[in-house]
Structures are given as C-alpha cells and as structure tokens.
Design an enzyme around this catalytic site. Structure first.
Site, PDB file in Angstrom:
ATOM      1  N   LYS A  15       0.070   5.690   8.446  1.00 14.02           N
ATOM      2  CA  LYS A  15       1.052   5.855   6.949  1.00 14.02           C
ATOM      3  C   LYS A  15      -0.621   6.219   5.453  1.00 14.02           C
ATOM      4  CE  LYS A  15       1.691   2.479   4.587  1.00 14.02           C
ATOM      5  NZ  LYS A  15       1.376   1.457   3.685  1.00 14.02           N
ATOM      6  N   LYS A  17      -7.402   1.356  -3.488  1.00 17.94           N
ATOM      7  CA  LYS A  17      -6.877   0.569  -1.961  1.00 17.94           C
ATOM      8  C   LYS A  17      -7.061   2.195  -0.852  1.00 17.94           C
ATOM      9  CE  LYS A  17      -4.886  -1.672   1.860  1.00 17.94           C
ATOM     10  NZ  LYS A  17      -5.483  -2.705   2.126  1.00 17.94           N
ATOM     11  N   THR A  31       0.768  -1.168   0.243  1.00 20.18           N
ATOM     12  CA  THR A  31       0.176   0.034   0.123  1.00 20.18           C
ATOM     13  C   THR A  31       0.518   1.176  -0.112  1.00 20.18           C
ATOM     14  OG1 THR A  31      -1.480  -1.701   1.090  1.00 20.18           O
ATOM     15  CG2 THR A  31      -1.880   1.053   1.600  1.00 20.18           C
TER      16      THR A  31
HETATM   17  P1  NAP Z   1       5.253  -5.875   7.923  1.00 22.47           P
HETATM   18  O1  NAP Z   1       5.173  -6.983   8.626  1.00 22.47           O
HETATM   19  O2  NAP Z   1       5.626  -3.935   8.301  1.00 22.47           O
HETATM   20  O3  NAP Z   1       6.295  -6.134   6.708  1.00 22.47           O
HETATM   21  C1  NAP Z   1       7.317  -4.940   5.944  1.00 22.47           C
HETATM   22  C2  NAP Z   1       8.099  -5.771   5.129  1.00 22.47           C
HETATM   23  O4  NAP Z   1       8.835  -4.204   4.390  1.00 22.47           O
HETATM   24  C3  NAP Z   1       8.754  -6.072   5.793  1.00 22.47           C
HETATM   25  O5  NAP Z   1       9.544  -7.190   4.916  1.00 22.47           O
HETATM   26  C4  NAP Z   1      10.336  -5.097   6.033  1.00 22.47           C
HETATM   27  O6  NAP Z   1      11.495  -5.686   5.920  1.00 22.47           O
HETATM   28  C5  NAP Z   1       9.708  -4.277   4.903  1.00 22.47           C
HETATM   29  N1  NAP Z   1      10.804  -3.438   5.060  1.00 22.47           N
HETATM   30  C6  NAP Z   1      10.366  -1.794   5.319  1.00 22.47           C
HETATM   31  N2  NAP Z   1      11.113  -1.011   5.501  1.00 22.47           N
HETATM   32  C7  NAP Z   1      11.732  -1.108   4.958  1.00 22.47           C
HETATM   33  C8  NAP Z   1      13.004  -0.832   3.772  1.00 22.47           C
HETATM   34  N3  NAP Z   1      13.528   0.370   4.109  1.00 22.47           N
HETATM   35  N4  NAP Z   1      13.968  -1.455   2.812  1.00 22.47           N
HETATM   36  C9  NAP Z   1      13.677  -2.348   2.233  1.00 22.47           C
HETATM   37  N5  NAP Z   1      12.310  -3.851   3.089  1.00 22.47           N
HETATM   38  C10 NAP Z   1      11.508  -3.077   4.172  1.00 22.47           C
HETATM   39  O7  NAP Z   1       4.150  -4.928   7.443  1.00 22.47           O
HETATM   40  P2  NAP Z   1       2.745  -5.988   6.186  1.00 22.47           P
HETATM   41  O8  NAP Z   1       1.951  -5.598   7.423  1.00 22.47           O
HETATM   42  O9  NAP Z   1       3.100  -7.632   5.599  1.00 22.47           O
HETATM   43  O10 NAP Z   1       2.111  -4.773   5.348  1.00 22.47           O
HETATM   44  C11 NAP Z   1       2.797  -4.691   3.929  1.00 22.47           C
HETATM   45  C12 NAP Z   1       2.381  -3.740   2.892  1.00 22.47           C
HETATM   46  O11 NAP Z   1       0.932  -4.271   3.104  1.00 22.47           O
HETATM   47  C13 NAP Z   1       2.331  -2.777   3.797  1.00 22.47           C
HETATM   48  O12 NAP Z   1       1.842  -1.305   2.681  1.00 22.47           O
HETATM   49  C14 NAP Z   1       0.610  -2.824   4.208  1.00 22.47           C
HETATM   50  O13 NAP Z   1       0.056  -0.834   4.715  1.00 22.47           O
HETATM   51  C15 NAP Z   1      -0.124  -3.361   3.271  1.00 22.47           C
HETATM   52  N6  NAP Z   1      -1.257  -4.022   3.710  1.00 22.47           N
HETATM   53  C16 NAP Z   1      -1.185  -4.716   5.127  1.00 22.47           C
HETATM   54  C17 NAP Z   1      -1.871  -5.990   5.284  1.00 22.47           C
HETATM   55  C18 NAP Z   1      -2.133  -6.104   6.807  1.00 22.47           C
HETATM   56  O14 NAP Z   1      -3.358  -6.384   7.563  1.00 22.47           O
HETATM   57  N7  NAP Z   1      -0.872  -5.863   7.217  1.00 22.47           N
HETATM   58  C19 NAP Z   1      -3.362  -5.728   4.422  1.00 22.47           C
HETATM   59  C20 NAP Z   1      -3.575  -4.617   3.634  1.00 22.47           C
HETATM   60  C21 NAP Z   1      -2.421  -4.474   3.000  1.00 22.47           C
HETATM   61  P3  NAP Z   1      11.817  -6.293   7.146  1.00 22.47           P
HETATM   62  O15 NAP Z   1      11.476  -7.649   7.791  1.00 22.47           O
HETATM   63  O16 NAP Z   1      13.222  -6.267   7.504  1.00 22.47           O
HETATM   64  O17 NAP Z   1      11.689  -5.549   8.001  1.00 22.47           O
END
Ligand code: NAP
Length: 283
Positions: free
Chosen positions: A241, A173, A98
C-alpha cells in the site's frame, strides 16, 4: 491535558498498544473498532466503547484515527455512521494512519468547513515502539493545534515533529517507508546470498549488527528470521500500500521500483505476514 476526553478509532496491531499508553496515562478514553471483539482488551484496561465513530464524538474532545488505508479513512469519516455524520465542531481529529497526502488534505478541508481541526500524524516504528511509547511521530497541520495536543502525542512517541501543513506528515511517512522497503528487501537478499555460500544466518546477523550497517531494524527483523516468526508487526500488505501511495506521488527510482515489484509479487501469498516474510520468496 490529563482530563482530556480522548476518542480512539482503530484497534489493529498498532492501535491497541498505542491507545493502551493513553489509558495508562490516565486519560478518559473511548474506543471504536469495526470488529467489536478487538475492543475487549482495551475495555478490560479501563476504556469505554462506542458502537460507531459518530457516537464516539459524544464522549471525545480529541479523536485519534489509526486504521489501514484510504478506504478505511473514507469509511470512518464519510460512512453513514462516520465522523462527518455527527457534530464535529470544535473537535481535534488526529489521523495517525499511513494514508495518501491527498485524502488527508481532503478530510482536513472538510473538517475546517465544519469548524473542526485536523492533523495528519503518521508514525514510524512498529509494535515494540508502540508498546513503549517510543514512536517517531511526524505531523502535518496548524501549529497552534499541534502545540495543543503535543503533550498527548508525547505519551506515544519519543520524537514528535511538526513538518508542515496538512499532508506534510503523510509525505514524510511515505518517504521513510520507501527506505523501510529497501531495508527489508536488502536484508533478505543479503541473508539469502550469504546462506547460498555457506554463511549461517546467526553468525551473519551478529556481524551485521556489530558493523556500521547494523541498526534496530536489522536486529528486530534478524531475530524474527532466526526464529522463523513471521507474525505481522507490520504486515507485508501495508508496505505494498505505502509503496503504491509513494509511486502515485512520483516515487519512481531504480531501487524503489524493484522493491515495489518484489512486494507486489509476494502480496497474494504473504500479505498477512510480516514485511520480512519477503525472505521466503528469495529462498
Ligand atoms: P492492522 O493491524 O491491519 O489494523 C487495521 C485497523 O484498521 C483495524 O482496526 C481495522 O479494523 C481497521 N480497518 C481496516 N479497514 C477498515 C474499514 N474499511 N473500515 C473501518 N476500519 C477499518 O494495521 P496496523 O498495523 O495497526 O496499522 C495501522 C496503520 O498504521 C496503517 O496505515 C499502517 O500502514 C500504519 N503503520 C503500521 C505500523 C506497523 O508496524 N504495524 C507501523 C507504522 C505505521 P478491523 O479490526 O475491523 O479489521
């Protein structure tokens, strides 16, 4: 499509269950994550690992990206060892994070210049839907490219829809997540008001979930509140965000503005907890 070589970047709360679906579907999968320890889980499930996004290109025809935010996208694409440092000609890159429509359009243009194809394909649904391949996936980009990868996206989602050109998936989204923020804030406020007047949470949730206003969100987040479980499925910092991105695109309505303020105020203390931890600020 079964033999397609897939690259997967981002092993967070969503990335791990999503890529696990593709490994289960017998795709040849290579993963990259900034923090290396997170790759162990998918390695054990049969995926290969790449040390950098650039090297992941060697083993991948379609590259999925599921990372936090615009800054992460810049790192993954434009970093020293990022995707743009390698040969992306002919690759299809699907960004499921997102992020802002602006960064999607920017990266899409750079892909086109390098003879690669880019789709924005953010998802609605959380960890449970990722684990069961029942996400809702909204796509922006070229229809021919969309049709080509649709069978793979259908392993991840129960609904896969092309919305428009690049950036359109991101706009859809952001709109959906504005509603998500209102649901979370609204459910929390409702429970606190009821509790203040002697109505217990469990009974109230049973009423809500059997009434027309009940839905999957009130069921899942209601359970989390009852169990005092604020482990992040969707981290509160991510809704800050997303509301910020929506505001930058012109969202400025009474409820959205109030919800944005509420989540912003909570972020320092509760950012790493689940979105529904917002209830703690109201009690
Ligand atoms: P998360 O658990 O916070 O994971 C974030 C991922 O991004 C990790 O793999 C992290 O790597 C990587 N990352 C963050 N900053 C980085 C950087 N500067 N360089 C390289 N890699 C980086 O997030 P998530 O919940 O999986 O969500 C991922 C995306 O999907 C987000 O945009 C979120 O808004 C969206 N989303 C989430 C959900 C939900 O329910 N969780 C639902 C729909 C959409 P590290 O492991 O090294 O930190």
């Amino acid at each position: 499509m079964e033999k397609t070589k897939i690259g997967w970047i981002g092993l967070g709360n969503m990335g791990i269950p999503m890529v696990s679906q593709l490994i289960k579907a017998a795709h040849y999968v290579t993963v990259y994550n900034r923090s290396k320890d997170k790759a162990d889980f998918v390695k054990n499930a049969g995926a290969f690992t790449a040390p950098t996004p650039k090297e992941l290109l060697n083993n991948s025809d379609i590259i999925f990206v599921m990372v936090s935010d615009d800054e992460a996208i810049n790192q993954i694409f434009k970093g020293e060892e990022g995707l743009f440092a390698g040969d992306i000609a002919g690759k299809i890159i699907v960004n499921m994070s997102t992020v802002s429509p602006g960064i999607s359009k920017d990266v899409a243009a750079a892909c086109k210049k390098n003879e690669a194809f880019y789709l924005d394909a953010p998802v609605s649904g959380s960890v449970k839907q990722a684990e069961t391949g029942t996400l809702v996936i909204m796509v922006g980009g070229d229809e021919i490219v969309f049709e080509k990868i649709k069978p793979v996206l259908e392993k991840l989602g129960k609904l896969v829809m092309l919305i428009g050109g690049n950036g359109a998936g991101n706009y859809a989204k952001l709109a959906i997540n504005a509603l998500l923020a209102l649901y979370a804030q609204g459910l929390a406020e409702t429970i606190v008001f009821a509790n203040q007047n002697g109505v217990e949470t469990e009974g109230l949730l049973e009423l809500i979930n059997n009434a027309a206003i009940g839905n999957l969100f009130t069921t899942i987040k209601g359970d989390a509140i009852l169990q005092n479980n604020f482990k992040p499925a969707f981290a509160l910092k991510h809704i800050v965000k997303d509301l910020g991105l929506a505001k930058a695109e012109g969202l400025s309505s009474p409820l959205a503005n109030a919800a944005f303020g509420s989540f912003q105020n909570a972020e320092a203390e509760l950012g790493e907890e689940d979105i529904i931890a917002i209830i703690k600020t109201l009690k």
